[in-house]
Design a protein around this motif. Structure first.
Motif, mmCIF file in Angstrom:
data_model
loop_
_atom_site.group_PDB
_atom_site.id
_atom_site.type_symbol
_atom_site.label_atom_id
_atom_site.label_comp_id
_atom_site.label_asym_id
_atom_site.label_seq_id
_atom_site.Cartn_x
_atom_site.Cartn_y
_atom_site.Cartn_z
ATOM 1 N N ASP A 1 -8.500 9.276 7.890
ATOM 2 C CA ASP A 1 -9.047 8.442 6.233
ATOM 3 C C ASP A 1 -8.246 7.654 6.860
ATOM 4 O O ASP A 1 -7.050 7.235 7.042
ATOM 5 N N ALA A 2 -8.766 6.562 7.183
ATOM 6 C CA ALA A 2 -8.261 5.809 7.711
ATOM 7 C C ALA A 2 -7.607 4.326 6.935
ATOM 8 O O ALA A 2 -6.430 3.651 7.493
ATOM 9 N N ALA A 3 -7.929 4.182 5.773
ATOM 10 C CA ALA A 3 -6.671 3.796 4.510
ATOM 11 C C ALA A 3 -5.500 3.848 5.030
ATOM 12 O O ALA A 3 -4.596 3.934 4.975
ATOM 13 N N SER B 1 0.850 -1.462 0.047
ATOM 14 C CA SER B 1 -0.295 -0.409 -0.180
ATOM 15 C C SER B 1 1.063 1.323 0.335
ATOM 16 O O SER B 1 0.260 2.561 -0.030
ATOM 17 N N ASN B 2 1.999 1.106 0.347
ATOM 18 C CA ASN B 2 3.059 2.120 0.413
ATOM 19 C C ASN B 2 4.544 1.699 -0.669
ATOM 20 O O ASN B 2 5.245 1.896 -0.133
ATOM 21 N N PRO B 3 4.405 1.874 -1.380
ATOM 22 C CA PRO B 3 5.411 1.618 -2.621
ATOM 23 C C PRO B 3 6.564 2.723 -2.592
ATOM 24 O O PRO B 3 6.194 3.757 -2.472
ATOM 25 N N ASN C 1 0.147 3.553 7.123
ATOM 26 C CA ASN C 1 1.040 4.437 7.593
ATOM 27 C C ASN C 1 2.012 3.906 8.988
ATOM 28 O O ASN C 1 2.336 3.131 9.119
ATOM 29 N N CYS C 2 0.268 2.446 9.662
ATOM 30 C CA CYS C 2 0.809 1.813 10.912
ATOM 31 C C CYS C 2 1.210 0.390 10.329
ATOM 32 O O CYS C 2 2.530 0.220 11.096
ATOM 33 N N GLU C 3 1.100 0.432 8.766
ATOM 34 C CA GLU C 3 1.879 -1.279 9.023
ATOM 35 C C GLU C 3 3.318 -1.200 8.222
ATOM 36 O O GLU C 3 3.756 -1.946 8.307
ATOM 37 N N ILE C 4 3.792 0.333 7.978
ATOM 38 C CA ILE C 4 5.467 0.925 8.323
ATOM 39 C C ILE C 4 5.432 0.360 9.307
ATOM 40 O O ILE C 4 6.844 -0.450 8.960
ATOM 41 N N LEU C 5 5.526 1.027 10.637
ATOM 42 C CA LEU C 5 5.757 0.635 11.418
ATOM 43 C C LEU C 5 5.173 -0.998 11.842
ATOM 44 O O LEU C 5 5.911 -1.513 13.197
ATOM 45 N N LYS C 6 4.402 -1.443 11.458
ATOM 46 C CA LYS C 6 4.067 -3.150 12.017
ATOM 47 C C LYS C 6 5.113 -3.536 11.528
ATOM 48 O O LYS C 6 6.068 -4.748 11.913
ATOM 49 N N GLN C 7 5.939 -3.463 10.020
ATOM 50 C CA GLN C 7 7.036 -4.328 9.079
ATOM 51 C C GLN C 7 8.214 -3.816 9.862
ATOM 52 O O GLN C 7 9.299 -4.464 9.912
ATOM 53 N N HIS D 1 6.010 3.478 22.158
ATOM 54 C CA HIS D 1 5.413 3.540 21.294
ATOM 55 C C HIS D 1 3.983 2.804 21.257
ATOM 56 O O HIS D 1 4.564 1.288 21.696
ATOM 57 N N GLU D 2 2.622 2.136 20.889
ATOM 58 C CA GLU D 2 1.992 1.784 20.184
ATOM 59 C C GLU D 2 1.017 2.319 19.138
ATOM 60 O O GLU D 2 1.068 3.684 19.069
ATOM 61 N N ILE D 3 0.350 1.178 18.117
ATOM 62 C CA ILE D 3 -0.383 1.191 17.650
ATOM 63 C C ILE D 3 -1.871 1.613 17.354
ATOM 64 O O ILE D 3 -2.108 0.310 18.419
ATOM 65 N N LYS D 4 -1.890 3.019 17.827
ATOM 66 C CA LYS D 4 -3.415 2.959 18.592
ATOM 67 C C LYS D 4 -4.576 2.289 16.966
ATOM 68 O O LYS D 4 -4.430 2.925 15.955
ATOM 69 N N PRO D 5 -5.839 1.791 17.815
ATOM 70 C CA PRO D 5 -6.784 2.009 16.678
ATOM 71 C C PRO D 5 -7.440 2.783 16.085
ATOM 72 O O PRO D 5 -7.178 4.174 16.514
ATOM 73 N N PHE D 6 -7.950 2.423 14.353
ATOM 74 C CA PHE D 6 -7.964 3.567 13.951
ATOM 75 C C PHE D 6 -8.885 4.939 14.290
ATOM 76 O O PHE D 6 -8.831 5.849 14.639
#
Length: 317
Positions: A202-204, A10-12, A209-215, A189-194
């Motif tokens: 903007d949920a998408a 989603s973020n190339p 951006n959360c996916e970047i930090l998960k990876q 740091h913690e990833i919060k629910p949208f």
């Protein structure tokens, strides 16, 4: 070793982007990235300055948008965050001794990367704490930067006066007693629910951006420390001095978010009125991270950006 850019479905990574590191005079390193213009003729270079706890990857979409307008795009991770050198034994803590350190890093990036490698004229697009640093550096950059666009600049935080005063006293006390590395707001740091996020509607884009930090969780930092809070307060005080405001010569576009719950929109509007050669736009309904917002809000930003950048070229450099 340079941390490679994180590429997700989603973020190339923008086409042609190269990543490198800059060795600073104090031994620290900054990770930076350059994205070439994707249309011609090349109109100059836009330097993107992130907010607190942001990284290069978060601005891939914006880099593509600006490259498509004929600009080279440069950006970097501030010291103490992203994949640049961390400053404490616990790398997750958001820390800086002084915003002057940020301004000095910006100056060195110009000297070592932008001036030799990127075509002028030069423009700055800065968000939140990055916009505060841009203001702090503006008198020095007046002969290098043609125009600046500041998004939701950190000129005051939201909250009651009493709450801010208590936080200021606590942060100053901790720093003066050698505990400047103590968390002041939040913790690791913690990833919060949208649903409970304060920065975008903007949920998408939020989930992207959360996916970047998960990876790559090592790119994130936790809450600001006492030292960071004190440093930000000193920088805000400095840029508000009438004598300092008189030294700002760069034409500016300041954009506030009408539904900002992070920084104070009234403080931004008051500040803009004190500056010469400055245009102010408040995007009604937008949250703090306008570039991560819904298309409806981003389109308002880019319509104003396109009217302001590159400008007429008549400014003295």
């Amino acid at each position: 070793m340079i941390r490679p850019l994180v590429d997700t479905a989603s973020n190339p990574v923008p086409h042609g982007t190269r990543v490198d590191s800059l060795n600073l005079s104090d031994g620290k390193e900054l990770r930076y990235a350059i994205t070439p213009a994707s249309t011609h003729p090349v109109q100059g270079t836009v330097l993107i300055l992130h907010g607190r706890n942001e990284c290069i990857e978060k601005y891939f979409e914006t880099a593509r948008d600006i490259a498509a307008r004929g600009f080279t795009v440069a950006t970097f991770d501030w010291r103490g965050q992203g994949a640049s050198s961390r400053l404490l034994r616990d790398p997750a803590k958001g820390f800086v001794k002084s915003f002057d350190d940020y301004a000095a890093d910006l100056e060195q990036l110009f000297e070592s990367v932008l001036l030799p490698d990127c075509r002028g004229p030069y423009y700055i697009l800065a968000h939140s704490a990055g916009a505060l640093t841009a203001l702090l550096a503006a008198p020095v950059l007046s002969n290098r930067v043609r125009r600046m666009v500041l998004l939701a600049p950190l000129l005051d935080i939201n909250g009651s006066r009493a709450r801010k005063m208590v936080a200021s006293i606590a942060a100053t006390t901790l720093r003066s007693t050698g505990l400047g590395g103590t968390y002041m707001l939040g913790g690791p740091h913690e990833i919060k629910p949208f649903a409970v996020n304060e920065v975008t509607s903007d949920a998408a884009r939020y989930l992207r951006n959360c996916e970047i930090l998960k990876q790559a969780p090592e790119l994130a930092i936790g809450g600001p420390t006492a030292s960071w809070i004190v440093a930000a307060a000193k920088a805000i005080k400095e840029v508000n001095r009438p004598e300092f405001i008189e030294k700002i010569r760069i034409p500016m576009l300041i954009i506030a978010a009408g539904a900002d719950s992070v920084v104070s929109t009234p403080a931004i509007e008051r500040y803009a009125l004190q500056l010469r050669n400055t245009t102010l736009l408040t995007v009604d309904g937008a949250k703090h991270e306008i570039l991560q917002e819904k298309d409806f809000y981003r389109e308002q930003f880019f319509a104003t950006f396109d009217a302001f950048i590159p400008g007429t070229g008549g400014e003295s450099l």
